[in-house]
Scaffold this motif. Structure first.
Motif, PDB file in Angstrom:
ATOM      1  N   LEU A   1       0.836  -1.202   0.000  1.00  0.00           N
ATOM      2  CA  LEU A   1       0.000   0.000   0.000  1.00  0.00           C
ATOM      3  C   LEU A   1       0.869   1.249   0.000  1.00  0.00           C
ATOM      4  N   GLN A   2       1.915   1.269   0.807  1.00  0.00           N
ATOM      5  CA  GLN A   2       2.835   2.415   0.833  1.00  0.00           C
ATOM      6  C   GLN A   2       3.472   2.614  -0.547  1.00  0.00           C
ATOM      7  N   THR A   3       3.853   1.529  -1.191  1.00  0.00           N
ATOM      8  CA  THR A   3       4.453   1.612  -2.527  1.00  0.00           C
ATOM      9  C   THR A   3       3.455   2.194  -3.531  1.00  0.00           C
ATOM     10  N   ALA A   4       2.197   1.769  -3.458  1.00  0.00           N
ATOM     11  CA  ALA A   4       1.160   2.296  -4.361  1.00  0.00           C
ATOM     12  C   ALA A   4       0.965   3.798  -4.148  1.00  0.00           C
ATOM     13  N   ILE A   5       1.015   4.249  -2.905  1.00  0.00           N
ATOM     14  CA  ILE A   5       0.850   5.679  -2.590  1.00  0.00           C
ATOM     15  C   ILE A   5       2.024   6.477  -3.148  1.00  0.00           C
ATOM     16  N   VAL A   6       3.239   6.002  -2.932  1.00  0.00           N
ATOM     17  CA  VAL A   6       4.434   6.699  -3.425  1.00  0.00           C
ATOM     18  C   VAL A   6       4.435   6.748  -4.954  1.00  0.00           C
ATOM     19  N   THR A   7       4.028   5.658  -5.591  1.00  0.00           N
ATOM     20  CA  THR A   7       3.963   5.614  -7.055  1.00  0.00           C
ATOM     21  C   THR A   7       2.963   6.634  -7.581  1.00  0.00           C
ATOM     22  N   ARG A   8       1.764   6.665  -6.996  1.00  0.00           N
ATOM     23  CA  ARG A   8       0.729   7.621  -7.429  1.00  0.00           C
ATOM     24  C   ARG A   8       1.220   9.060  -7.232  1.00  0.00           C
ATOM     25  N   PHE A   9       1.854   9.347  -6.133  1.00  0.00           N
ATOM     26  CA  PHE A   9       2.397  10.674  -5.837  1.00  0.00           C
ATOM     27  C   PHE A   9       3.356  11.111  -6.950  1.00  0.00           C
ATOM     28  N   GLY A  10       4.248  10.214  -7.345  1.00  0.00           N
ATOM     29  CA  GLY A  10       5.257  10.536  -8.354  1.00  0.00           C
ATOM     30  C   GLY A  10       4.711  10.719  -9.753  1.00  0.00           C
ATOM     31  N   GLN A  11       3.477  10.291  -9.999  1.00  0.00           N
ATOM     32  CA  GLN A  11       2.868  10.416 -11.322  1.00  0.00           C
ATOM     33  C   GLN A  11       2.229  11.779 -11.553  1.00  0.00           C
ATOM     34  N   ASN A  12       2.150  12.623 -10.524  1.00  0.00           N
ATOM     35  CA  ASN A  12       1.566  13.951 -10.643  1.00  0.00           C
ATOM     36  C   ASN A  12       2.705  14.965 -10.725  1.00  0.00           C
TER      37      ASN A  12
END
Length: 133
Positions: free
Chosen positions: A5-16
């Motif tokens: 879940l933490q990895t998914a959050i960090v990935t989404r953050f970096g896509q913006n």
């Protein structure tokens, strides 16, 4: 499951683009000396429904740190967080896909707060509830 879940959050953050232009996203706290602005996040998995790998009713809090004496920088980052994790009217963001989980997790905005510290600098807090789909 929590690490995924933490990895998914960090990935989404970096896509913006707006979020990626900050000094980064850090779990719980940023390293000492991190350049402003930056964002930290925490997950509240203390709910009784979160036994094992369920991760139901999980809280997600972002805290935006800025050295600006104006609210524009913090508000633009908070707006970008909302767009990245919830979407905009008529264009919802995709749910978070968590490795190892059949269901997806959709963040739902719960609140937004601006706080001015003793030095006159602003900090923003945005709270989400993660909905299991």
């Amino acid at each position: 499951m929590l690490e995924a879940l933490q990895t998914a959050i960090v990935t989404r953050f970096g896509q913006n683009a707006t979020l990626a232009a900050t000094s980064g996203l850090f779990y719980s706290e940023a390293p000492k000396g991190t350049t402003y602005p930056y964002v930290t996040f925490e997950l509240d998995v203390s709910n009784e429904h979160n036994a094992g790998a369920e991760l139901r009713n999980t809280g997600l809090d972002f805290i935006v740190f800025s050295d600006s004496a104006a609210t524009l920088e913090v508000n633009s980052i908070l707006d970008a967080l909302r767009t990245a994790f919830v979407g905009t009217e008529g264009s919802p963001a995709d749910p978070l896909t968590v490795t190892g989980r059949v269901n997806c997790i959709r963040p739902q905005e719960q609140g937004r707060t601006l706080v001015k510290n003793e030095a006159g600098k602003f900090r923003g807090v945005m709270n989400f509830n993660l909905i299991l789909e």
